[in-house]
Scaffold this motif. Structure first.
Motif, PDB file in Angstrom:
ATOM      1  N   PRO A   1     -15.838   3.343  -6.603  1.00  0.00           N
ATOM      2  CA  PRO A   1     -16.118   1.897  -6.637  1.00  0.00           C
ATOM      3  C   PRO A   1     -15.330   1.096  -5.597  1.00  0.00           C
ATOM      4  CG  PRO A   1     -15.780   2.740  -8.859  1.00  0.00           C
ATOM      5  CD  PRO A   1     -15.441   3.859  -7.910  1.00  0.00           C
ATOM      6  N   ALA A   2     -14.095   1.492  -5.299  1.00  0.00           N
ATOM      7  CA  ALA A   2     -13.304   0.762  -4.304  1.00  0.00           C
ATOM      8  C   ALA A   2     -13.920   0.900  -2.911  1.00  0.00           C
ATOM      9  CB  ALA A   2     -11.854   1.249  -4.299  1.00  0.00           C
ATOM     10  N   VAL A   3     -14.478   2.066  -2.613  1.00  0.00           N
ATOM     11  CA  VAL A   3     -15.152   2.258  -1.324  1.00  0.00           C
ATOM     12  C   VAL A   3     -16.408   1.387  -1.286  1.00  0.00           C
ATOM     13  CG1 VAL A   3     -16.341   3.929   0.160  1.00  0.00           C
ATOM     14  CG2 VAL A   3     -14.216   4.584  -1.003  1.00  0.00           C
ATOM     15  N   ALA A   4     -17.135   1.346  -2.389  1.00  0.00           N
ATOM     16  CA  ALA A   4     -18.338   0.514  -2.449  1.00  0.00           C
ATOM     17  C   ALA A   4     -17.993  -0.951  -2.185  1.00  0.00           C
ATOM     18  CB  ALA A   4     -19.013   0.658  -3.821  1.00  0.00           C
ATOM     19  N   THR A   5     -16.896  -1.419  -2.763  1.00  0.00           N
ATOM     20  CA  THR A   5     -16.459  -2.797  -2.552  1.00  0.00           C
ATOM     21  C   THR A   5     -16.119  -3.041  -1.086  1.00  0.00           C
ATOM     22  OG1 THR A   5     -15.652  -2.971  -4.801  1.00  0.00           O
ATOM     23  CG2 THR A   5     -14.741  -4.531  -3.208  1.00  0.00           C
ATOM     24  N   ARG A   6     -15.386  -2.127  -0.475  1.00  0.00           N
ATOM     25  CA  ARG A   6     -15.014  -2.277   0.934  1.00  0.00           C
ATOM     26  C   ARG A   6     -16.241  -2.313   1.838  1.00  0.00           C
ATOM     27  NH1 ARG A   6      -9.708  -2.910   2.856  1.00  0.00           N
ATOM     28  NH2 ARG A   6      -8.290  -2.061   1.326  1.00  0.00           N
TER      29      ARG A   6
ATOM     30  N   ALA B   1      -0.367   5.130   2.150  1.00  0.00           N
ATOM     31  CA  ALA B   1       0.196   3.998   1.391  1.00  0.00           C
ATOM     32  C   ALA B   1       0.995   3.062   2.300  1.00  0.00           C
ATOM     33  CB  ALA B   1       1.057   4.506   0.237  1.00  0.00           C
ATOM     34  N   GLU B   2       1.728   3.639   3.264  1.00  0.00           N
ATOM     35  CA  GLU B   2       2.492   2.815   4.214  1.00  0.00           C
ATOM     36  C   GLU B   2       1.569   1.911   5.027  1.00  0.00           C
ATOM     37  OE1 GLU B   2       4.829   5.343   6.829  1.00  0.00           O
ATOM     38  OE2 GLU B   2       4.985   6.801   5.193  1.00  0.00           O
ATOM     39  N   TRP B   3       0.328   2.349   5.237  1.00  0.00           N
ATOM     40  CA  TRP B   3      -0.632   1.622   6.067  1.00  0.00           C
ATOM     41  C   TRP B   3      -1.579   0.763   5.229  1.00  0.00           C
ATOM     42  CZ3 TRP B   3      -2.005   7.000   8.344  1.00  0.00           C
ATOM     43  CH2 TRP B   3      -0.958   7.445   9.159  1.00  0.00           C
ATOM     44  N   GLY B   4      -1.285   0.660   3.933  1.00  0.00           N
ATOM     45  CA  GLY B   4      -2.141  -0.130   3.060  1.00  0.00           C
ATOM     46  C   GLY B   4      -3.362   0.615   2.559  1.00  0.00           C
ATOM     47  N   GLY B   5      -3.362   1.918   2.703  1.00  0.00           N
ATOM     48  CA  GLY B   5      -4.495   2.741   2.268  1.00  0.00           C
ATOM     49  C   GLY B   5      -4.169   3.517   1.012  1.00  0.00           C
ATOM     50  N   ASP B   6      -5.150   4.230   0.534  1.00  0.00           N
ATOM     51  CA  ASP B   6      -5.007   5.044  -0.666  1.00  0.00           C
ATOM     52  C   ASP B   6      -5.204   6.509  -0.281  1.00  0.00           C
ATOM     53  OD1 ASP B   6      -5.333   6.453  -3.072  1.00  0.00           O
ATOM     54  OD2 ASP B   6      -6.402   4.799  -4.028  1.00  0.00           O
ATOM     55  N   PRO B   7      -4.169   7.336  -0.434  1.00  0.00           N
ATOM     56  CA  PRO B   7      -4.287   8.740  -0.032  1.00  0.00           C
ATOM     57  C   PRO B   7      -5.327   9.519  -0.845  1.00  0.00           C
ATOM     58  CG  PRO B   7      -2.252   8.376  -1.249  1.00  0.00           C
ATOM     59  CD  PRO B   7      -2.856   7.028  -1.004  1.00  0.00           C
ATOM     60  N   ASN B   8      -5.755   8.957  -1.954  1.00  0.00           N
ATOM     61  CA  ASN B   8      -6.763   9.630  -2.787  1.00  0.00           C
ATOM     62  C   ASN B   8      -8.184   9.217  -2.424  1.00  0.00           C
ATOM     63  OD1 ASN B   8      -4.777  10.976  -4.408  1.00  0.00           O
ATOM     64  ND2 ASN B   8      -4.355   8.979  -5.309  1.00  0.00           N
ATOM     65  N   LYS B   9      -8.326   8.394  -1.408  1.00  0.00           N
ATOM     66  CA  LYS B   9      -9.651   7.906  -1.027  1.00  0.00           C
ATOM     67  C   LYS B   9      -9.979   8.221   0.434  1.00  0.00           C
ATOM     68  CE  LYS B   9      -9.831   4.153  -4.454  1.00  0.00           C
ATOM     69  NZ  LYS B   9      -9.551   5.007  -5.508  1.00  0.00           N
ATOM     70  N   VAL B  10      -9.599   9.406   0.878  1.00  0.00           N
ATOM     71  CA  VAL B  10      -9.858   9.810   2.258  1.00  0.00           C
ATOM     72  C   VAL B  10     -11.239  10.472   2.332  1.00  0.00           C
ATOM     73  CG1 VAL B  10      -9.135  11.321   4.155  1.00  0.00           C
ATOM     74  CG2 VAL B  10      -7.424  10.039   2.831  1.00  0.00           C
ATOM     75  N   ILE B  11     -12.052   9.931   3.246  1.00  0.00           N
ATOM     76  CA  ILE B  11     -13.369  10.495   3.538  1.00  0.00           C
ATOM     77  C   ILE B  11     -13.331  10.990   4.980  1.00  0.00           C
ATOM     78  CG2 ILE B  11     -15.840  10.025   3.774  1.00  0.00           C
ATOM     79  CD1 ILE B  11     -15.421   7.692   1.764  1.00  0.00           C
ATOM     80  N   LEU B  12     -13.645  12.258   5.174  1.00  0.00           N
ATOM     81  CA  LEU B  12     -13.707  12.807   6.528  1.00  0.00           C
ATOM     82  C   LEU B  12     -15.111  12.616   7.081  1.00  0.00           C
ATOM     83  CD1 LEU B  12     -11.820  16.221   6.109  1.00  0.00           C
ATOM     84  CD2 LEU B  12     -10.902  14.015   6.860  1.00  0.00           C
ATOM     85  N   MET B  13     -15.203  12.304   8.379  1.00  0.00           N
ATOM     86  CA  MET B  13     -16.493  12.178   9.047  1.00  0.00           C
ATOM     87  C   MET B  13     -16.342  12.679  10.468  1.00  0.00           C
ATOM     88  SD  MET B  13     -18.876   8.810   9.845  1.00  0.00           S
ATOM     89  CE  MET B  13     -19.093   8.376   8.134  1.00  0.00           C
ATOM     90  N   GLY B  14     -17.323  13.436  10.922  1.00  0.00           N
ATOM     91  CA  GLY B  14     -17.308  13.915  12.296  1.00  0.00           C
ATOM     92  C   GLY B  14     -18.715  14.140  12.792  1.00  0.00           C
TER      93      GLY B  14
END
Length: 189
Positions: free
Chosen positions: A181-186, A22-35
């Protein structure tokens, strides 16, 4: 560090990102991990292992994208490791089946895992796609959304070409867009 200790570090980092998103303008409930490669194994382990996530305060994840993990099922993989990687795999996963199970996303998978996409190279002789398909079957049996995306390219290319204007990138982005939906928009922006 062995794979379990590395998984602890990824879980700690994920919890940190969620705590500060949230401090960085993000949403802590929308974290996607990728590796990719070993990173794909580690993000898959964190996603699969509810105990690991709880121990480090990781909130529910939105999803995980695994780019050509060579050890989704460590028990299955260890006898099939490329000879030049045997020592490295033993460092990461140990010598016993109990250690392999403890470090295996397939064996740690629980009902509380987030949706998972397993991208896999169809060109590898050790057949990571079969492990990804087994993970999907187990996920579906637990009621967890999961999919496999086999790709006709080598291990390195799966990492290097993601993000380029190609069908592969569009398929990975479609998976992520389908998570929220917010990820789709981004992704459209």
């Amino acid at each position: 560090l062995d794979a379990r200790a590395q998984g602890d570090e990824i879980a700690k980092a994920t919890a940190f990102v969620q705590a500060h998103a949230a401090e960085w303008g993000g949403d802590p409930n929308k974290v996607i991990l990728m590796g990719h490669s070993a990173g794909a194994h580690l993000v898959s382990l964190v996603n699969a292992d509810g105990e690991l996530r709880r121990r480090h305060g990781v909130r529910p994840l939105l999803g995980t994208v695994s780019l050509d993990a060579g050890a989704i099922d460590v028990v299955t993989q260890m006898p099939n490791v490329y000879p030049f990687l045997k020592a490295r795999y033993r460092e990461a996963f140990g010598d016993s089946e109990a250690q392999w199970i403890a470090a295996s996303p397939y064996h740690r998978l629980g009902r509380d895992a987030a949706p998972w996409l397993g991208v896999c190279s169809t060109q590898r002789k050790d057949d990571p796609c079969s492990q990804a398909r087994a993970y999907v079957a187990k996920s579906e049996g637990l009621g967890v959304r999961a999919a496999v995306l086999p790709q006709p390219m080598g291990h390195g290319a799966l990492n290097n070409t993601l993000g380029e204007d190609n069908d592969y990138t569009r398929e990975v982005e479609a998976f992520m867009a389908g998570l929220d939906p917010a990820v789709a928009t981004r992704l459209r922006d």
